[in-house]
Scaffold this motif. Structure first.
Motif, mmCIF file in Angstrom:
data_model
loop_
_atom_site.group_PDB
_atom_site.id
_atom_site.type_symbol
_atom_site.label_atom_id
_atom_site.label_comp_id
_atom_site.label_asym_id
_atom_site.label_seq_id
_atom_site.Cartn_x
_atom_site.Cartn_y
_atom_site.Cartn_z
ATOM 1 N N ASN A 137 -14.354 -0.845 14.059
ATOM 2 C CA ASN A 137 -13.759 -1.434 12.865
ATOM 3 C C ASN A 137 -14.648 -2.443 12.147
ATOM 4 O O ASN A 137 -14.514 -2.654 10.954
ATOM 5 C CB ASN A 137 -12.413 -2.075 13.207
ATOM 6 C CG ASN A 137 -11.355 -1.041 13.499
ATOM 7 O OD1 ASN A 137 -11.564 -0.154 14.319
ATOM 8 N ND2 ASN A 137 -10.213 -1.127 12.819
ATOM 9 N N ASP A 182 -11.153 7.394 8.014
ATOM 10 C CA ASP A 182 -10.084 6.750 7.233
ATOM 11 C C ASP A 182 -8.707 7.285 7.634
ATOM 12 O O ASP A 182 -7.743 6.524 7.764
ATOM 13 C CB ASP A 182 -10.319 6.979 5.731
ATOM 14 C CG ASP A 182 -11.516 6.210 5.203
ATOM 15 O OD1 ASP A 182 -11.951 5.249 5.873
ATOM 16 O OD2 ASP A 182 -12.043 6.588 4.131
ATOM 17 N N ASP A 183 -8.615 8.609 7.831
ATOM 18 C CA ASP A 183 -7.344 9.223 8.262
ATOM 19 C C ASP A 183 -6.900 8.661 9.611
ATOM 20 O O ASP A 183 -5.717 8.356 9.810
ATOM 21 C CB ASP A 183 -7.503 10.739 8.395
ATOM 22 C CG ASP A 183 -7.533 11.438 7.050
ATOM 23 O OD1 ASP A 183 -7.200 10.789 6.040
ATOM 24 O OD2 ASP A 183 -7.898 12.623 7.016
ATOM 25 N N LYS A 185 -7.706 5.794 11.075
ATOM 26 C CA LYS A 185 -7.290 4.384 10.960
ATOM 27 C C LYS A 185 -5.903 4.277 10.342
ATOM 28 O O LYS A 185 -5.061 3.479 10.781
ATOM 29 C CB LYS A 185 -8.297 3.610 10.113
ATOM 30 C CG LYS A 185 -9.611 3.312 10.801
ATOM 31 C CD LYS A 185 -10.505 2.485 9.869
ATOM 32 C CE LYS A 185 -11.809 2.109 10.536
ATOM 33 N NZ LYS A 185 -12.679 1.322 9.635
ATOM 34 N N ARG A 186 -5.671 5.088 9.301
ATOM 35 C CA ARG A 186 -4.388 5.041 8.601
ATOM 36 C C ARG A 186 -3.242 5.437 9.537
ATOM 37 O O ARG A 186 -2.194 4.786 9.576
ATOM 38 C CB ARG A 186 -4.450 5.963 7.383
ATOM 39 C CG ARG A 186 -3.356 5.759 6.366
ATOM 40 C CD ARG A 186 -3.725 6.287 4.978
ATOM 41 N NE ARG A 186 -4.435 7.557 5.035
ATOM 42 C CZ ARG A 186 -5.700 7.718 4.617
ATOM 43 N NH1 ARG A 186 -6.394 6.683 4.154
ATOM 44 N NH2 ARG A 186 -6.259 8.912 4.671
ATOM 45 N N GLU A 187 -3.437 6.519 10.283
ATOM 46 C CA GLU A 187 -2.395 6.962 11.218
ATOM 47 C C GLU A 187 -2.193 5.950 12.338
ATOM 48 O O GLU A 187 -1.063 5.689 12.756
ATOM 49 C CB GLU A 187 -2.754 8.328 11.804
ATOM 50 C CG GLU A 187 -1.645 8.915 12.674
ATOM 51 C CD GLU A 187 -1.904 10.353 13.060
ATOM 52 O OE1 GLU A 187 -1.363 11.250 12.393
ATOM 53 O OE2 GLU A 187 -2.639 10.577 14.044
ATOM 54 N N LYS A 189 -2.633 2.737 12.213
ATOM 55 C CA LYS A 189 -1.907 1.586 11.663
ATOM 56 C C LYS A 189 -0.426 1.903 11.512
ATOM 57 O O LYS A 189 0.450 1.083 11.841
ATOM 58 C CB LYS A 189 -2.499 1.205 10.300
ATOM 59 C CG LYS A 189 -1.851 -0.011 9.654
ATOM 60 C CD LYS A 189 -2.131 -1.278 10.428
ATOM 61 C CE LYS A 189 -1.571 -2.491 9.707
ATOM 62 N NZ LYS A 189 -1.793 -3.743 10.487
ATOM 63 N N ALA A 190 -0.127 3.124 11.038
ATOM 64 C CA ALA A 190 1.265 3.515 10.792
ATOM 65 C C ALA A 190 2.063 3.632 12.079
ATOM 66 O O ALA A 190 3.229 3.224 12.139
ATOM 67 C CB ALA A 190 1.301 4.830 10.023
ATOM 68 N N ASP A 195 -5.076 -0.634 13.713
ATOM 69 C CA ASP A 195 -5.988 0.384 13.173
ATOM 70 C C ASP A 195 -7.348 0.386 13.865
ATOM 71 O O ASP A 195 -8.305 0.973 13.360
ATOM 72 C CB ASP A 195 -6.163 0.207 11.664
ATOM 73 C CG ASP A 195 -6.895 -1.069 11.282
ATOM 74 O OD1 ASP A 195 -7.129 -1.910 12.187
ATOM 75 O OD2 ASP A 195 -7.241 -1.224 10.094
#
Length: 487
Positions: A137, A182-183, A185-187, A189-190, A195
């Motif tokens: 990160n 990016d995908d 990290k996004r998943e 975090k969700a 992330d």
């Protein structure tokens, strides 16, 4: 001593823990959100408390769960799997409230829940790990690309706090790295509110082997043999087998000793799982440690005769482990098939609706763990697992035969399930011979789809025959009525 246990979960695992409480003559307490009011775990628990209207928030509200436990006089909390089961802050909240958390200590959950920390601890203790990086990160894209080149493509990106197949992206060439990072990290975090991502070498087509660990509070740790969890789809397990049908005794012994060493490295207590990737050359690598009861724990119970939930509770109550490694012997082979509410013929789309008929498979050495019942409405908010079908026999071949028979008998009416897909796998030549790895479902999807059509055609034939029988019965009924009138 433990007298009353609150189960901080729902569905199949909540039912399973409640039954273990009854076996031990302990009181059980269920919690539920408004959509789960009619769930089976609420019906069979000694007490039940609503913890909110929102489908998810209540099961994730650590403070509220602890408050309910204290209010009802529970001594301990069992987290099940999923939700807060691997949340070290929840375990600490339970401990700080003077209650018993039925699982490992909060600090162990914290260390092993972060895959980067876990990898570091394993390397430090001589446990083989897959070549990879620390967290990415704070690194630039150029640095990350350099790491990937040094490791060698393909690589895999993983969420540090991930699990359940989430927060994972395979990268086969540099051009895809930025977008997939990016995908990922996004998943991450969700799903995990974290992330943080790291990178590993992608071991192509490995077998996924995990060892069941059992440890008390006095330093005694053993393993209860392994499970082969290689039959997967999108990193989600579909079928699990215990023990592995193709593993040699020497390799089993080596991996088992390594799994116990991994658990001892963090002073592990309670039940847990050490997971490995095994390549074609019998090289194995630590993947992660699950600090909770696993969905597939039942197959280990079937081959060892040890009730893992009962053992969890007894260890949490302070009992010493009264079995040694030499006591653990496999009693044949056991297979678990996860039946979920998905339409496999339509790319595994989720299936909702009302269960209009529920006919679980029966017979010797056939076990079904489920929270279903007739007229139960499948809520859209939770995991799609409906039932776990487990079979056991003296050999792997006979266990597969029994699995096929049990799947043919199993019927859940009113919704689409993966029973046809599982039945197709059970009939596959490679599966029956034990020749499979984590790429099995992707490689055999065309064959499996054709087999599923046969199952559907057979089901339609039975449906047509039933319709014909109904017409005949109705005609006979009317003839009798007419005859009665004429008389």
């Amino acid at each position: 001593m433990i007298h009353k246990i609150l189960i901080a979960n729902r569905g199949e695992i909540a039912v399973r823990v409640i039954r273990a409480c009854r076996d031990l003559h302990l009181k059980s307490v269920a919690i539920y959100t408004k959509p789960d009011k009619a769930s089976l775990h609420v019906r069979i628990a000694d007490e039940a408390y609503e913890i909110g209207e929102h489908p998810m928030h209540g099961y994730l509200d650590a403070k509220r769960i602890v408050e309910v436990a204290k209010h009802c006089g529970a001594d301990a909390i069992h987290p099940g799997y999923g939700f807060l089961s691997e949340n070290y802050e929840f375990a600490k909240e339970v401990e700080d409230a003077g209650l018993i958390f039925i699982g490992p200590k909060a600090d162990v959950i914290r260390k092993m829940g972060n895959k980067n920390i876990a990898r570091y601890l394993m390397r430090k203790n001589g446990i083989p790990v897959v070549p990879g990086t620390e967290t990415l990160n704070n690194e630039t894209l150029e640095t990350i690309k350099r790491y990937a080149s040094q490791i060698g493509y393909p690589v895999i990106l993983k969420a540090s706090g991930g699990g359940g197949g989430r927060g994972i992206r395979e990268v086969h060439k540099e051009a895809d790295l930025e977008g997939l990072l990016d995908d990922c990290k996004r998943e991450a975090k969700a799903f995990f509110n974290n992330d943080e991502v790291f990178m590993e070498k992608l071991i192509l087509n490995p077998r996924h082997i995990e060892f069941q660990i059992l440890g008390d509070n006095y330093g005694n740790i053993i393993h209860l043999l392994e499970r082969d969890c290689s039959i997967q789809r999108r990193h989600q397990k579909i079928i699990e087998i215990a023990p592995s049908p193709t593993m040699s005794e020497n390799l089993r012994k080596t991996m088992g000793v390594t799994a116990v060493a991994a658990a001892k490295a963090v002073n592990y207590t309670s039940v847990g799982t050490v997971e490995f990737l095994l390549d074609d050359y019998n090289n194995f690598y630590f993947m992660e440690m699950n600090t909770r009861i696993q969905v597939e724990h039942g197959v280990t119970e079937e081959i060892t005769g040890i009730d893992l939930i009962v053992r969890q509770i007894r260890i949490a109550a302070g009992e010493i482990l009264d079995i040694e490694q030499s006591d653990i012997k496999s009693q044949g082979f056991a297979i678990e098939a996860r039946i979920v509410a998905e339409d496999a013929a339509k790319n595994f789309t989720p299936a909702l609706g009302k269960v209009t008929g529920y006919y679980p498979a029966l017979g010797p050495s056939v076990r079904v763990d489920s929270h279903l019942y007739k007229d139960y409405n499948i809520p859209p908010f939770y995991d799609s697992l409906l039932a776990k079908l487990m079979v056991r026999s003296t050999s792997y071949d006979l266990a597969v035969n029994k699995l096929e028979r049990a799947l043919e008998e199993f019927a859940i009416e009113g919704i689409c399930t993966t029973i046809p897909f599982l039945l197709a796998i059970s009939r596959s030549r490679e599966f029956r011979r034990g020749f499979f790895d984590t790429s099995y479902t992707d490689r055999h999807l065309p064959y499996l789809r054709e087999e599923m059509k046969k199952y559907k055609d057979k089901a339609n034939k039975f449906s047509q025959e039933d319709d014909l029988k109904a017409v005949v019965i109705e005609a006979i009924k009317r003839l009798k009525e007419d005859r009665a009138k004429n008389e």
